[in-house]
Write an enzyme that holds these catalytic residues in place. Structure first.
Site, mmCIF file in Angstrom:
data_model
loop_
_atom_site.group_PDB
_atom_site.id
_atom_site.type_symbol
_atom_site.label_atom_id
_atom_site.label_comp_id
_atom_site.label_asym_id
_atom_site.label_seq_id
_atom_site.Cartn_x
_atom_site.Cartn_y
_atom_site.Cartn_z
ATOM 1 N N ASP A 31 0.593 -1.698 0.318
ATOM 2 C CA ASP A 31 -0.134 0.153 0.248
ATOM 3 C C ASP A 31 0.856 1.436 -0.433
ATOM 4 O OD1 ASP A 31 -1.936 2.627 0.952
ATOM 5 O OD2 ASP A 31 -3.280 0.374 0.880
ATOM 6 N N ARG A 35 -4.824 6.598 0.598
ATOM 7 C CA ARG A 35 -5.889 7.314 1.640
ATOM 8 C C ARG A 35 -6.371 7.784 2.393
ATOM 9 N NH1 ARG A 35 -9.317 9.254 1.844
ATOM 10 N NH2 ARG A 35 -11.680 8.807 2.697
ATOM 11 N N ARG A 101 -11.047 5.349 -5.348
ATOM 12 C CA ARG A 101 -12.272 4.907 -4.749
ATOM 13 C C ARG A 101 -13.622 6.056 -5.300
ATOM 14 N NH1 ARG A 101 -16.134 5.298 -1.232
ATOM 15 N NH2 ARG A 101 -14.878 4.959 0.682
ATOM 16 N N THR A 145 -16.436 -2.843 -10.318
ATOM 17 C CA THR A 145 -17.901 -2.435 -9.870
ATOM 18 C C THR A 145 -18.890 -2.228 -10.715
ATOM 19 O OG1 THR A 145 -18.320 0.256 -9.182
ATOM 20 C CG2 THR A 145 -16.619 0.418 -11.379
ATOM 21 N N SER A 187 -18.572 8.024 -14.619
ATOM 22 C CA SER A 187 -17.641 9.344 -13.424
ATOM 23 C C SER A 187 -16.436 8.896 -14.156
ATOM 24 C CB SER A 187 -17.444 8.937 -11.754
ATOM 25 O OG SER A 187 -16.924 7.533 -11.715
ATOM 26 N N TYR A 189 -13.375 8.176 -11.937
ATOM 27 C CA TYR A 189 -13.713 6.875 -10.914
ATOM 28 C C TYR A 189 -13.955 5.487 -11.699
ATOM 29 C CZ TYR A 189 -14.688 2.775 -8.017
ATOM 30 O OH TYR A 189 -14.678 2.061 -7.878
ATOM 31 N N HIS A 190 -15.420 5.525 -12.224
ATOM 32 C CA HIS A 190 -16.111 4.526 -13.384
ATOM 33 C C HIS A 190 -15.447 4.012 -13.689
ATOM 34 C CE1 HIS A 190 -19.592 5.293 -9.949
ATOM 35 N NE2 HIS A 190 -19.262 3.893 -9.931
ATOM 36 N N LYS A 193 -12.000 1.883 -14.274
ATOM 37 C CA LYS A 193 -12.627 0.490 -14.150
ATOM 38 C C LYS A 193 -13.508 0.250 -15.563
ATOM 39 C CE LYS A 193 -11.577 0.209 -9.102
ATOM 40 N NZ LYS A 193 -11.168 -0.562 -8.433
ATOM 41 N N LEU A 247 -25.217 4.802 1.756
ATOM 42 C CA LEU A 247 -26.164 4.466 2.536
ATOM 43 C C LEU A 247 -25.391 4.252 4.534
ATOM 44 C CD1 LEU A 247 -28.631 2.404 4.655
ATOM 45 C CD2 LEU A 247 -26.994 0.565 3.238
ATOM 46 N N ASN A 248 -23.995 4.120 4.287
ATOM 47 C CA ASN A 248 -23.554 4.982 5.415
ATOM 48 C C ASN A 248 -23.468 6.088 5.458
ATOM 49 O OD1 ASN A 248 -22.331 2.207 5.550
ATOM 50 N ND2 ASN A 248 -20.541 1.882 5.315
ATOM 51 N N VAL A 262 -30.218 13.032 0.592
ATOM 52 C CA VAL A 262 -30.887 12.620 -0.822
ATOM 53 C C VAL A 262 -30.319 13.498 -1.948
ATOM 54 C CG1 VAL A 262 -32.872 11.872 -1.753
ATOM 55 C CG2 VAL A 262 -32.668 11.095 0.321
ATOM 56 N N GLU A 332 -26.823 12.370 -13.680
ATOM 57 C CA GLU A 332 -26.971 10.137 -13.438
ATOM 58 C C GLU A 332 -27.844 11.071 -13.827
ATOM 59 O OE1 GLU A 332 -25.537 9.116 -9.377
ATOM 60 O OE2 GLU A 332 -27.282 10.806 -8.878
HETATM 61 N N1 USQ Z 1 -26.361 9.620 -3.266
HETATM 62 C C1 USQ Z 1 -27.223 9.921 -2.549
HETATM 63 N N2 USQ Z 1 -26.937 11.521 -1.527
HETATM 64 C C2 USQ Z 1 -25.319 10.999 -0.665
HETATM 65 C C3 USQ Z 1 -24.265 10.391 -1.562
HETATM 66 C C4 USQ Z 1 -24.927 9.898 -2.585
HETATM 67 O O1 USQ Z 1 -28.022 10.526 -2.777
HETATM 68 O O2 USQ Z 1 -25.385 11.386 0.356
HETATM 69 C C5 USQ Z 1 -26.333 9.040 -4.094
HETATM 70 C C6 USQ Z 1 -25.558 9.158 -5.561
HETATM 71 O O3 USQ Z 1 -26.239 10.589 -5.920
HETATM 72 C C7 USQ Z 1 -26.184 8.041 -6.307
HETATM 73 C C8 USQ Z 1 -25.641 7.234 -5.372
HETATM 74 O O4 USQ Z 1 -26.394 7.942 -3.547
HETATM 75 O O5 USQ Z 1 -26.739 8.253 -7.146
HETATM 76 C C9 USQ Z 1 -25.046 6.237 -4.905
HETATM 77 O O6 USQ Z 1 -23.201 6.996 -4.428
HETATM 78 P P1 USQ Z 1 -22.445 6.418 -3.188
HETATM 79 O O7 USQ Z 1 -21.933 7.686 -3.071
HETATM 80 O O8 USQ Z 1 -22.922 5.921 -2.024
HETATM 81 O O9 USQ Z 1 -21.300 5.101 -4.809
HETATM 82 P P2 USQ Z 1 -20.724 5.994 -5.463
HETATM 83 O O10 USQ Z 1 -20.145 6.812 -6.253
HETATM 84 O O11 USQ Z 1 -21.855 4.625 -6.968
HETATM 85 O O12 USQ Z 1 -19.143 4.542 -5.821
HETATM 86 C C10 USQ Z 1 -19.084 3.495 -4.733
HETATM 87 C C11 USQ Z 1 -18.030 3.460 -4.311
HETATM 88 C C12 USQ Z 1 -17.649 3.165 -6.093
HETATM 89 C C13 USQ Z 1 -17.404 1.610 -5.828
HETATM 90 C C14 USQ Z 1 -19.466 2.019 -5.993
HETATM 91 C C15 USQ Z 1 -20.052 0.574 -6.586
HETATM 92 O O13 USQ Z 1 -17.291 4.569 -3.652
HETATM 93 O O14 USQ Z 1 -15.867 2.355 -5.608
HETATM 94 O O15 USQ Z 1 -17.008 1.198 -7.110
HETATM 95 O O16 USQ Z 1 -19.483 2.140 -4.696
HETATM 96 S S1 USQ Z 1 -21.342 1.306 -7.574
HETATM 97 O O17 USQ Z 1 -22.147 2.050 -7.348
HETATM 98 O O18 USQ Z 1 -22.242 0.278 -7.331
HETATM 99 O O19 USQ Z 1 -20.525 1.504 -8.803
#
Ligand code: USQ
Length: 406
Positions: A31, A35, A101, A145, A187, A189-190, A193, A247-248, A262, A332
């Site tokens: 590492d 981070r 990430r 991802t 994004s 980031y995505h 990947k 969610l966290n 939201v 999005e």
């Molecule tokens: N969102 C909200 N409120 C918030 C934070 C996020 O409404 O306070 C929304 C975002 O606009 C988005 C969704 O929740 O529509 C998901 O956002 P996120 O920050 O929970 O997740 P994301 O940016 O997609 O990235 C996270 C990880 C990344 C992983 C990905 C999996 O940081 O490393 O690859 O989740 S996935 O989402 O399935 O692509």
């Protein structure tokens, strides 16, 4: 097995290292601690107090008698160091988490876009390149991802990586072919990947590397069986607008009396997996290496899907938290459906941990315990996807339409 965990100091890397060490493997974390530097750059910190990686591994040894070795190596920048380490240690398996990430961090500025692309793509390519050069027959497991598929509603379940297509030939026949599911990153980031996917496909085809790519959903939770064992083994837990995931963040916000943030209508549907299942899936993948057959093995590493507003309303009901309907800083789809196949992990014995299993309250308790460490000014998500969006979000910085769910 001798296992190299690249990025083993991170949110999923650390509990994975503990889990595999506990299972009896010889674990080496490689590492560059980037981070931790990014926390310093952003002026934020994990909600949970984290010790140094050296201290964490010392405590693990004191608790269990097992050693986890740490090596400070930057995969993207120190190619010779990485190659030298792989040559000297020749691991049986390599688990690759060593990438930037966060989608919002990757969209912060032109500098952050460059950093994310350079870091992620070079780290992956350096690794593949070194494996071929050293004729290393290690099984490479990469944390990819779900976001490579994109979030447009197509009315069909997302398969595990590959899509069978029929192509019409010039003489009118239809030939079938299997292609990588069309990538549609949301994004920078995505996007990295998606680029990784191409690198893997090439190196599997050209050099016969054995590669498993795990298309993971949003990881929630913080503790695993091993991180619970000692206060100083605790996992990191991000709440800020760049690294905290939805969610966290909602759970932490409810614990500190902050309205649930939201974005937009909250109609975004996403895939989720609990962190305990995440480390179990990695172990399952480790025990199921692909043959040297020139094809990358792809699993969808998720257990359930949820709409953002449903999560907010559920947590609001559970805790009485208010909901803030904010202008969306991201570009999005405002609403999407998402159906995902995850049959491969289920058939290999994964028993999903779902939201309904009492774990939400445990996470809120962790957040309450460390609430004194939260800087509330770092909760809003301020990285905007485009200049137009930035202007709208700036005009309405708080922009909160509050709602309670009774
Ligand atoms: N969102 C909200 N409120 C918030 C934070 C996020 O409404 O306070 C929304 C975002 O606009 C988005 C969704 O929740 O529509 C998901 O956002 P996120 O920050 O929970 O997740 P994301 O940016 O997609 O990235 C996270 C990880 C990344 C992983 C990905 C999996 O940081 O490393 O690859 O989740 S996935 O989402 O399935 O692509």
């Amino acid at each position: 097995m001798k296992i190299a965990v690249l990025g083993g100091d991170g949110f999923v890397g650390w509990p994975t290292s503990l889990h595999l060490s506990d299972a009896g493997h010889e674990v080496h974390i490689l590492d560059n601690l980037s981070r931790r530097w990014i926390d310093t750059e952003l002026g934020v910190q994990s909600l949970t107090p984290m010790d140094s990686i050296q201290e964490r591994t010392r405590i693990w040894h004191a608790e269990t008698g097992r050693r986890i070795h740490f090596h400070l190596i930057d995969l993207a920048k120190d190619y010779e160091l990485l190659k030298g380490w792989l040559a000297a240690n020749r691991p049986d398996a390599i688990i690759h988490f060593a990438e930037q990430r966060a989608a919002p961090y990757s969209m912060k500025s032109d500098r952050h876009k460059n950093y994310t692309v350079n870091n992620n793509v070079n780290a992956t390519h350096n690794l593949l390149n070194a494996m071929v050069e050293l004729d290393l027959d290690a099984h490479l497991i990469h944390l990819g991802t779900m976001g490579v598929y994109g979030y447009s509603t197509v009315g069909a379940a997302i398969p595990e990586g590959y899509l069978p297509v029929g192509i019409e030939t010039m003489d009118g026949r239809t030939v079938s072919q299997e292609i990588l599911y069309p990538s549609n990153p949301g994004s920078i980031y995505h996007m990295t990947k998606c680029l990784d996917q191409q690198l893997f496909a090439f190196y599997a085809k050209n050099d016969g590397l054995r590669i498993t790519d795990l298309h993971q959903g949003i990881v929630w939770g913080t503790h695993t069986e091993q991180t619970r064992r000692h206060e100083q083994l605790i996992n990191r837990f991000d709440y800020d607008g760049d690294y905290g995931t939805v969610l966290n963040r909602f759970l932490i916000q409810s614990a500190i009396g902050y309205p649930l943030t939201v974005h937009g209508t909250g109609g975004q549907t996403r895939a989720f997996i609990h962190i305990q299942d995440s480390v179990r899936c990695i172990e399952i993948a480790l025990n199921t290496p692909p043959a040297r057959n020139n094809r990358v093995e792809i699993f969808n590493q998720m257990t359930e899907t949820h709409r953002v507003r449903d999560l907010a309303e559920m947590i609001s009901k559970m805790s009485g938290a208010q909901i803030a309907w904010l202008p969306n800083p991201r570009k999005e789809a405002p609403e999407n459906d998402l159906v995902v196949k995850n049959d491969k992990f289920l058939s290999l014995g994964l028993q999903p941990t779902t939201l309904g299993e009492g774990l939400l309250a445990e996470i809120v308790d962790v957040a309450k315990k460390y609430a004194y460490r939260v800087d509330r000014s770092r909760v809003p998500a301020v990285s905007a996807w485009t200049r137009d969006i930035a202007a709208k979000v700036e005009h309405d910085p708080e922009g909160m339409r509050l709602k309670s769910v009774s």
